[in-house]
Design an enzyme around this catalytic site. Structure first.
Site, mmCIF file in Angstrom:
data_model
loop_
_atom_site.group_PDB
_atom_site.id
_atom_site.type_symbol
_atom_site.label_atom_id
_atom_site.label_comp_id
_atom_site.label_asym_id
_atom_site.label_seq_id
_atom_site.Cartn_x
_atom_site.Cartn_y
_atom_site.Cartn_z
ATOM 1 N N HIS A 177 0.832 -1.216 0.000
ATOM 2 C CA HIS A 177 0.000 0.000 0.000
ATOM 3 C C HIS A 177 0.864 1.262 0.000
ATOM 4 O O HIS A 177 0.445 2.320 0.449
ATOM 5 C CB HIS A 177 -0.957 0.028 1.207
ATOM 6 C CG HIS A 177 -1.999 -1.049 1.176
ATOM 7 N ND1 HIS A 177 -2.292 -1.833 2.262
ATOM 8 C CD2 HIS A 177 -2.811 -1.483 0.174
ATOM 9 C CE1 HIS A 177 -3.237 -2.707 1.955
ATOM 10 N NE2 HIS A 177 -3.563 -2.514 0.680
ATOM 11 N N ARG A 237 -8.596 -12.096 3.325
ATOM 12 C CA ARG A 237 -7.274 -12.539 3.747
ATOM 13 C C ARG A 237 -7.197 -12.622 5.262
ATOM 14 O O ARG A 237 -7.746 -11.781 5.969
ATOM 15 C CB ARG A 237 -6.195 -11.587 3.220
ATOM 16 C CG ARG A 237 -5.822 -11.828 1.773
ATOM 17 C CD ARG A 237 -4.848 -10.783 1.274
ATOM 18 N NE ARG A 237 -5.512 -9.696 0.594
ATOM 19 C CZ ARG A 237 -4.919 -8.562 0.209
ATOM 20 N NH1 ARG A 237 -3.638 -8.387 0.459
ATOM 21 N NH2 ARG A 237 -5.607 -7.629 -0.409
#
Length: 394
Positions: A177, A237
């Site tokens: 990210h 996830r």
């Protein structure tokens, strides 16, 4: 600008699992010309677009390559528009790529070798690069890496406690990210004033989620590691689990490595714990106790990881929420913030519910902000910077 009638533009492309996000910027000022996305790829493609520049037509039902072909064709039909380069989000740059790089066959081959470390993202990112090369040969392309922002972390923050030879081969904590965190770091001075240079935790909470500790607007630690599976609980996830759990699933339950990868990447997180949905909005609207437990666990994991980053920072001056959940889920923000009260976090309920930029209570020791994510603008900046450097080198 090449002439009085043409607008030079930079295209930023962000290829996701079932979508293609894009933004177009004027090359000199980086003023936004349009922003959009094609979702539902592989099924019923849908276009959403905003900004002063209109694109004609609609994408067909297609895959990522088809969406890229449609987008470039639509841009070519805009009178007076000259797309000069395309920049792409590429999730994993490994240890070799710590800055944006111009794409050629050799670079592409090296990025292909990183696919096993980001199997859900890297192939799609590289498919976007290849699609542009096929549809628009000769258009310069720049790869911008989610890992690059974290490559300046202290060595101890990058190391796993594994044999040194493996670390030397590149098995390190990379973090992800990074383009989102780079944008936050860039706008933080106007958002937070002097606190921007202090001890800041940024919470990128979306379908994929992570936290990053910033000091002087540089990454010093993050919750993701070698892969984007580490750290926080996410939509599907698992985030961090005991490595012994993986060994148990393989050795005692007889699951193959591929089956374990599927379980941890696609059938865990909010979806796995709730058994209902990976969408926080659906879970927050549900009265099923399993949904409530999934939300509680999501917040607990975020708070626990945030505590570790406070320790790494030596304190906390500001907390920033960004991305889909961070920007649009005030109840989750409130739950996380209330459990960080020991560090001086105190939300103003009205500001939080109203989605204001600063949502902390007056007098709160830690300032709390909500800042919209923007992964495309750092890509456009990187493209401009790359070509400026190339020009200066002659």
């Amino acid at each position: 600008m090449t002439d009085a009638s043409a607008t030079d533009a930079i295209l930023a492309i962000n290829a996701g699992s079932s979508s293609l996000k894009f933004a177009l910027y004027e090359a000199e000022s980086l003023a936004l010309l349009c922003r959009g996305g094609v979702s539902g790829l592989g099924a019923a493609a849908r276009l959403e677009i905003s900004g002063p520049l209109a694109l004609t037509g609609a994408p067909p039902d297609c895959d990522h390559a088809g969406a890229v072909a449609w987008l470039l064709d639509a841009l070519r039909r805009v009178p007076g528009l000259a797309v000069r380069a395309a920049g792409h989000r590429v999730v994993h740059g490994g240890r070799d790529f710590s800055a944006p790089v111009r794409i050629d066959d050799a670079v592409l081959a090296r990025l292909d070798r990183l696919v096993p470390l980001a199997p859900a993202h890297q192939p799609l990112n590289l498919a976007g690069l290849r699609a542009v090369a096929e549809v628009w040969p000769g258009l310069p392309q720049i790869a911008c890496f989610d890992t690059a922002f974290h490559r300046g972390q202290p060595r101890l923050a990058q190391l796993f406690p594994i044999p040194r030879a493996l670390s030397d081969e590149g098995l390190l904590r990379y973090g992800f990210h990074g383009l989102s965190y780079e944008h936050i770091a860039t706008v933080l001075p106007e958002v937070a004033g002097p606190r921007a240079e202090g001890r800041v935790i940024v919470a990128h909470l979306g379908h994929g989620a992570s936290l990053c500790a910033l000091r002087n607007r540089r990454s010093i630690a993050s919750t993701m590691g070698l892969t984007a599976l580490d750290g926080l609980m996410m939509g599907t996830r698992s985030g961090s689990v005991d490595p012994g759990l993986v060994l148990h699933l393989i050795g005692e339950r007889g699951l193959s490595p591929g089956a374990v990868a599927d379980l941890l990447n696609a059938r865990s997180g909010l979806l796995g714990v709730s058994g209902i949905s990976d969408d926080m909005r659906v879970l927050q609207d549900s009265d099923d106790p399993r949904a409530a437990e999934a939300l509680d666990l999501f917040a607990y994991r975020a708070v626990r990881e945030a505590g570790s980053l406070v320790a790494a920072l030596g304190g906390l001056d500001a907390l920033v929420f960004t991305a889909g959940i961070g920007e649009n889920a005030p109840r989750m923000r409130a739950t996380i913030a209330s459990n960080l009260a020991a560090f001086g976090v105190a939300l103003d309920p009205a500001r939080n519910a109203g989605g204001e930029r600063c949502i902390s209570r007056a007098g709160s020791r830690v300032a709390v902000y909500v800042v919209p994510a923007n992964e495309e603008l750092p890509i456009a900046r990187a493209v401009v910077h790359c070509f400026a450097e190339a020009t200066s080198r002659g």
